[in-house]
Scaffold this active site. Sequence first.
Site, PDB file in Angstrom:
ATOM      1  N   ALA A  90       0.480  -1.577  -0.703  1.00 49.93           N
ATOM      2  CA  ALA A  90      -0.040   0.145   0.177  1.00 49.93           C
ATOM      3  C   ALA A  90       0.999   0.952   0.077  1.00 49.93           C
ATOM      4  O   ALA A  90       1.855   1.062  -0.005  1.00 49.93           O
ATOM      5  CB  ALA A  90      -0.685   0.127   0.977  1.00 49.93           C
ATOM      6  N   ASP A 141       1.794  -9.126  13.126  1.00 56.76           N
ATOM      7  CA  ASP A 141       3.261  -8.700  12.776  1.00 56.76           C
ATOM      8  C   ASP A 141       4.114  -7.428  13.420  1.00 56.76           C
ATOM      9  O   ASP A 141       4.308  -6.629  12.549  1.00 56.76           O
ATOM     10  CB  ASP A 141       2.534  -8.045  11.289  1.00 56.76           C
ATOM     11  CG  ASP A 141       3.835  -7.669   9.830  1.00 56.76           C
ATOM     12  OD1 ASP A 141       4.873  -8.332  10.471  1.00 56.76           O
ATOM     13  OD2 ASP A 141       3.953  -7.076   9.057  1.00 56.76           O
ATOM     14  N   ASP A 150      -0.148  -0.681  11.141  1.00 52.94           N
ATOM     15  CA  ASP A 150       0.167  -1.339  10.154  1.00 52.94           C
ATOM     16  C   ASP A 150      -1.466  -3.188  10.394  1.00 52.94           C
ATOM     17  O   ASP A 150      -1.027  -4.321  11.882  1.00 52.94           O
ATOM     18  CB  ASP A 150       0.985  -2.740   9.143  1.00 52.94           C
ATOM     19  CG  ASP A 150       1.429  -1.003   8.453  1.00 52.94           C
ATOM     20  OD1 ASP A 150       0.482  -0.545   8.231  1.00 52.94           O
ATOM     21  OD2 ASP A 150       2.834  -1.375   8.083  1.00 52.94           O
TER      22      ASP A 150
END
Length: 258
Positions: A59, A189, A206
Amino acid sequence: MAQRRSKKKRPLREEYMLREQLKIEDEAFDDRTVMRLGDLFTHGIISKIHFLTARGKEADVYLADPGDKVEEELVAVKVFRIETSDFDNRMVYIIGDPRFSKIKHNIYSVVNEWCKKEYGNLKIAQQAGVNAPKPYMFSGNVLAMEFIGSNGVPASMLKDVRLDNPGEILASILSSIKKLYKAGLVHADMSEYNVLVKDGKPFLIDFGQAVVLRHPNAIQFLERDVHNILNYFYKEYGISYDYEKAINEIVQSQEQGA
């Protein structure tokens, strides 16, 4: 004689303005993405897009002025790329998540669901009191959220700053992981790349891959998150923290409701 309106669909004024502001060429954004960006104008989330502030694997993030529905001074607009998306890498975080059991297996559906997923995960983080961007709206592959930075400059990633208080920052990150887990979510993550530092505080970013605890790999993802962040602080600052203790404190906080 009264003038008739053409039955041919005319482009939204917001979409035209958007193309003018960005000087978008045909290869920059496809028509679907431009329409999604236009939705943010229509709903008062943004009033003007300025420039690209970050480019990631999946992105791009643009800086925008807020519309009348947003109180903050700036908005971050995250545009998930469709043409370069890795279908297989995303599915491990979607399959098994009960919120997305009926997803269609095509790249448009996966990217749109990924965007929807990040919006929902950010809402959970906000409600849990975690330092993370406040989500404003999503449409298709476009997500609008709070800009974490100052004077139009994004806050630095954890990996790019030298902390004066690394022990406090580590404790704050572990506390955020615990709050997320108690709220039923695992980031999945966590690393020095997905933590921003602003005004001496860590902000988690994120959240697209974050999963609920019912996901079959939730515990494995939690263990990886904790290992990654403890390993980073050990390598960079020599801080040793008991891994098993950290995991137990997080899991028990959810079980005990503490």
